[in-house]
Design a protein around this motif. Structure first.
Motif, PDB file in Angstrom:
ATOM      1  N   GLU A 284      10.594  29.357  -6.118  1.00 45.02           N
ATOM      2  CA  GLU A 284      10.211  27.973  -6.424  1.00 45.02           C
ATOM      3  C   GLU A 284      10.942  26.946  -5.551  1.00 45.02           C
ATOM      4  O   GLU A 284      10.316  25.999  -5.073  1.00 45.02           O
ATOM      5  N   PRO A 285      12.252  27.095  -5.298  1.00 44.92           N
ATOM      6  CA  PRO A 285      12.881  26.152  -4.363  1.00 44.92           C
ATOM      7  C   PRO A 285      12.274  26.213  -2.954  1.00 44.92           C
ATOM      8  O   PRO A 285      12.157  25.187  -2.283  1.00 44.92           O
ATOM      9  N   MET A 286      11.876  27.399  -2.500  1.00 42.60           N
ATOM     10  CA  MET A 286      11.264  27.506  -1.173  1.00 42.60           C
ATOM     11  C   MET A 286       9.884  26.853  -1.146  1.00 42.60           C
ATOM     12  O   MET A 286       9.489  26.277  -0.131  1.00 42.60           O
ATOM     13  N   ILE A 287       9.151  26.944  -2.250  1.00 38.13           N
ATOM     14  CA  ILE A 287       7.858  26.265  -2.328  1.00 38.13           C
ATOM     15  C   ILE A 287       8.077  24.753  -2.247  1.00 38.13           C
ATOM     16  O   ILE A 287       7.382  24.053  -1.507  1.00 38.13           O
ATOM     17  N   ALA A 288       9.053  24.246  -2.982  1.00 38.29           N
ATOM     18  CA  ALA A 288       9.365  22.814  -2.922  1.00 38.29           C
ATOM     19  C   ALA A 288       9.816  22.422  -1.517  1.00 38.29           C
ATOM     20  O   ALA A 288       9.405  21.378  -0.990  1.00 38.29           O
ATOM     21  N   ALA A 289      10.648  23.259  -0.895  1.00 39.83           N
ATOM     22  CA  ALA A 289      11.105  22.977   0.468  1.00 39.83           C
ATOM     23  C   ALA A 289       9.935  22.949   1.445  1.00 39.83           C
ATOM     24  O   ALA A 289       9.933  22.162   2.394  1.00 39.83           O
ATOM     25  N   SER A 290       8.939  23.793   1.213  1.00 41.04           N
ATOM     26  CA  SER A 290       7.776  23.802   2.104  1.00 41.04           C
ATOM     27  C   SER A 290       7.013  22.490   2.019  1.00 41.04           C
ATOM     28  O   SER A 290       6.553  21.975   3.040  1.00 41.04           O
ATOM     29  N   VAL A 291       6.881  21.947   0.822  1.00 42.82           N
ATOM     30  CA  VAL A 291       6.182  20.660   0.657  1.00 42.82           C
ATOM     31  C   VAL A 291       6.957  19.565   1.388  1.00 42.82           C
ATOM     32  O   VAL A 291       6.369  18.747   2.107  1.00 42.82           O
ATOM     33  N   LEU A 292       8.269  19.563   1.241  1.00 40.33           N
ATOM     34  CA  LEU A 292       9.107  18.577   1.928  1.00 40.33           C
ATOM     35  C   LEU A 292       8.995  18.716   3.442  1.00 40.33           C
ATOM     36  O   LEU A 292       8.731  17.737   4.150  1.00 40.33           O
ATOM     37  N   ALA A 293       9.172  19.928   3.955  1.00 47.17           N
ATOM     38  CA  ALA A 293       9.147  20.141   5.409  1.00 47.17           C
ATOM     39  C   ALA A 293       7.783  19.842   6.012  1.00 47.17           C
ATOM     40  O   ALA A 293       7.689  19.174   7.054  1.00 47.17           O
ATOM     41  N   LEU A 294       6.729  20.302   5.364  1.00 46.24           N
ATOM     42  CA  LEU A 294       5.385  20.063   5.900  1.00 46.24           C
ATOM     43  C   LEU A 294       5.031  18.581   5.849  1.00 46.24           C
ATOM     44  O   LEU A 294       4.396  18.056   6.770  1.00 46.24           O
ATOM     45  N   GLY A 295       5.456  17.900   4.794  1.00 46.05           N
ATOM     46  CA  GLY A 295       5.231  16.455   4.719  1.00 46.05           C
ATOM     47  C   GLY A 295       5.931  15.717   5.844  1.00 46.05           C
ATOM     48  O   GLY A 295       5.362  14.808   6.467  1.00 46.05           O
ATOM     49  N   LEU A 296       7.172  16.115   6.136  1.00 42.29           N
ATOM     50  CA  LEU A 296       7.908  15.479   7.238  1.00 42.29           C
ATOM     51  C   LEU A 296       7.239  15.758   8.583  1.00 42.29           C
ATOM     52  O   LEU A 296       7.156  14.871   9.444  1.00 42.29           O
ATOM     53  N   LEU A 297       6.758  16.983   8.774  1.00 41.52           N
ATOM     54  CA  LEU A 297       6.063  17.308  10.029  1.00 41.52           C
ATOM     55  C   LEU A 297       4.794  16.469  10.180  1.00 41.52           C
ATOM     56  O   LEU A 297       4.498  15.980  11.272  1.00 41.52           O
ATOM     57  N   ALA A 298       4.059  16.298   9.092  1.00 41.31           N
ATOM     58  CA  ALA A 298       2.846  15.484   9.158  1.00 41.31           C
ATOM     59  C   ALA A 298       3.185  14.012   9.399  1.00 41.31           C
ATOM     60  O   ALA A 298       2.527  13.349  10.200  1.00 41.31           O
ATOM     61  N   ALA A 299       4.213  13.514   8.724  1.00 40.57           N
ATOM     62  CA  ALA A 299       4.591  12.102   8.875  1.00 40.57           C
ATOM     63  C   ALA A 299       5.031  11.782  10.295  1.00 40.57           C
ATOM     64  O   ALA A 299       4.750  10.698  10.809  1.00 40.57           O
ATOM     65  N   THR A 300       5.710  12.711  10.921  1.00 40.61           N
ATOM     66  CA  THR A 300       6.210  12.478  12.275  1.00 40.61           C
ATOM     67  C   THR A 300       5.246  12.959  13.355  1.00 40.61           C
ATOM     68  O   THR A 300       5.492  12.729  14.536  1.00 40.61           O
TER      69      THR A 300
ATOM     70  N   ALA B 246       0.829  -1.207   0.000  1.00 45.70           N
ATOM     71  CA  ALA B 246       0.000   0.000   0.000  1.00 45.70           C
ATOM     72  C   ALA B 246       0.861   1.254   0.000  1.00 45.70           C
ATOM     73  O   ALA B 246       0.559   2.234  -0.690  1.00 45.70           O
ATOM     74  N   LEU B 247       1.952   1.241   0.761  1.00 49.72           N
ATOM     75  CA  LEU B 247       2.862   2.382   0.814  1.00 49.72           C
ATOM     76  C   LEU B 247       3.498   2.636  -0.553  1.00 49.72           C
ATOM     77  O   LEU B 247       3.512   3.762  -1.040  1.00 49.72           O
ATOM     78  N   VAL B 248       3.994   1.586  -1.183  1.00 54.56           N
ATOM     79  CA  VAL B 248       4.623   1.729  -2.494  1.00 54.56           C
ATOM     80  C   VAL B 248       3.610   2.234  -3.517  1.00 54.56           C
ATOM     81  O   VAL B 248       3.903   3.127  -4.314  1.00 54.56           O
ATOM     82  N   SER B 249       2.400   1.704  -3.476  1.00 56.98           N
ATOM     83  CA  SER B 249       1.360   2.150  -4.408  1.00 56.98           C
ATOM     84  C   SER B 249       1.002   3.614  -4.189  1.00 56.98           C
ATOM     85  O   SER B 249       0.845   4.374  -5.145  1.00 56.98           O
ATOM     86  N   ALA B 250       0.879   4.010  -2.934  1.00 56.08           N
ATOM     87  CA  ALA B 250       0.534   5.408  -2.633  1.00 56.08           C
ATOM     88  C   ALA B 250       1.628   6.351  -3.098  1.00 56.08           C
ATOM     89  O   ALA B 250       1.350   7.396  -3.699  1.00 56.08           O
ATOM     90  N   LEU B 251       2.869   6.000  -2.845  1.00 59.64           N
ATOM     91  CA  LEU B 251       3.985   6.854  -3.247  1.00 59.64           C
ATOM     92  C   LEU B 251       4.131   6.909  -4.763  1.00 59.64           C
ATOM     93  O   LEU B 251       4.384   7.975  -5.331  1.00 59.64           O
ATOM     94  N   ALA B 252       3.941   5.774  -5.428  1.00 52.92           N
ATOM     95  CA  ALA B 252       4.020   5.762  -6.891  1.00 52.92           C
ATOM     96  C   ALA B 252       2.909   6.609  -7.498  1.00 52.92           C
ATOM     97  O   ALA B 252       3.099   7.259  -8.525  1.00 52.92           O
TER      98      ALA B 252
ATOM     99  N   LEU C 152      -2.407   5.695  12.520  1.00 53.63           N
ATOM    100  CA  LEU C 152      -1.031   6.202  12.608  1.00 53.63           C
ATOM    101  C   LEU C 152      -0.227   5.847  11.360  1.00 53.63           C
ATOM    102  O   LEU C 152       0.408   6.728  10.767  1.00 53.63           O
ATOM    103  N   PRO C 153      -0.252   4.584  10.910  1.00 52.81           N
ATOM    104  CA  PRO C 153       0.489   4.281   9.677  1.00 52.81           C
ATOM    105  C   PRO C 153      -0.018   5.078   8.466  1.00 52.81           C
ATOM    106  O   PRO C 153       0.784   5.505   7.637  1.00 52.81           O
ATOM    107  N   LEU C 154      -1.322   5.303   8.396  1.00 56.92           N
ATOM    108  CA  LEU C 154      -1.854   6.065   7.271  1.00 56.92           C
ATOM    109  C   LEU C 154      -1.355   7.508   7.310  1.00 56.92           C
ATOM    110  O   LEU C 154      -0.970   8.064   6.272  1.00 56.92           O
ATOM    111  N   SER C 155      -1.321   8.112   8.485  1.00 56.32           N
ATOM    112  CA  SER C 155      -0.819   9.484   8.564  1.00 56.32           C
ATOM    113  C   SER C 155       0.663   9.530   8.198  1.00 56.32           C
ATOM    114  O   SER C 155       1.126  10.488   7.569  1.00 56.32           O
ATOM    115  N   ARG C 156       1.402   8.498   8.549  1.00 54.56           N
ATOM    116  CA  ARG C 156       2.823   8.441   8.176  1.00 54.56           C
ATOM    117  C   ARG C 156       2.988   8.274   6.659  1.00 54.56           C
ATOM    118  O   ARG C 156       3.877   8.871   6.059  1.00 54.56           O
TER     119      ARG C 156
END
Length: 193
Positions: A89-105, A4-10, A169-173
């Motif tokens: 544009e790099p800061m927008i990309a960085a925001s997606v990365l940082a916010l995703g990590l905050l949500a995952a953790t 499921a994780l691989v499918s979601a990421l793909a 919890l796994p789904l939010s991660r």
């Protein structure tokens, strides 16, 4: 679970190709502004993730989305005025990365820090939007769409926080991790361009 994780990421990978980078149509009407945040995966992911992370981790979950919406408008007005910041544009990309990590953790931050962080990122999103829109009703539509994306993410985050299901919890991660990978892919694309 791994499948499921691989499918979601793909499934997220094609979104990298549809993130807009300043080539969106200009407009001055409410509808153009409303659909503008929905037209690129970078903005869409960041705005949903602000709500998702807030619902998952923050004690006062409405504060970060409100800060984002307000500072998005400030950034848009600055962009509309012609002010340009380097590395939007790099800061927008960085925001997606940082916010995703905050949500995952599910990382909780102090309210002022959470609001400052999302507000900082919102200014860059706003600058990009302001440079692409013609102001007035378009900015009103953009802010409304942003708020609705925050509310959608917030609802999902609160639901995942409160549900007692073992998969919450796994789904939010998975969701946060997928968004972080999207941010990483966007950063790679922007830096490599």
């Amino acid at each position: 679970m791994k499948r499921a994780l691989v499918s979601a990421l793909a499934g997220l990978l094609p979104l990298v190709a549809v993130s807009h980078t300043g080539d969106a149509a200009h407009g001055h009407d409410f509808i153009t502004g409303f659909f503008h945040p929905l037209s690129g995966a970078d903005h869409l992911a960041a705005m949903l993730t602000v709500g998702l992370w807030s619902g998952l981790a923050l004690r006062r979950p409405w504060q970060a989305p409100l800060a984002f919406a307000v500072l998005l408008l400030v950034g848009a007005l600055l962009g509309l005025s012609g002010l340009e910041l380097p590395a939007v544009e790099p800061m927008i990309a960085a925001s997606v990365l940082a916010l995703g990590l905050l949500a995952a953790t599910r990382r909780a931050l102090a309210p002022a820090l959470a609001m400052g962080l999302v507000g900082f990122f919102a200014c860059f999103h706003g600058m990009a939007h302001g440079a692409e829109l013609d102001g007035g009703l378009a900015l009103l539509g953009m802010v409304l769409a942003t708020w609705l994306l925050h509310v959608a993410g917030l609802g999902l985050g609160l639901w995942l926080r409160r549900t007692q299901a073992r998969w919450a919890l796994p789904l939010s991660r998975v969701l946060g991790g997928g968004i972080a990978l999207l941010g990483l892919a966007l950063m790679t694309r922007v830096v490599g361009a």
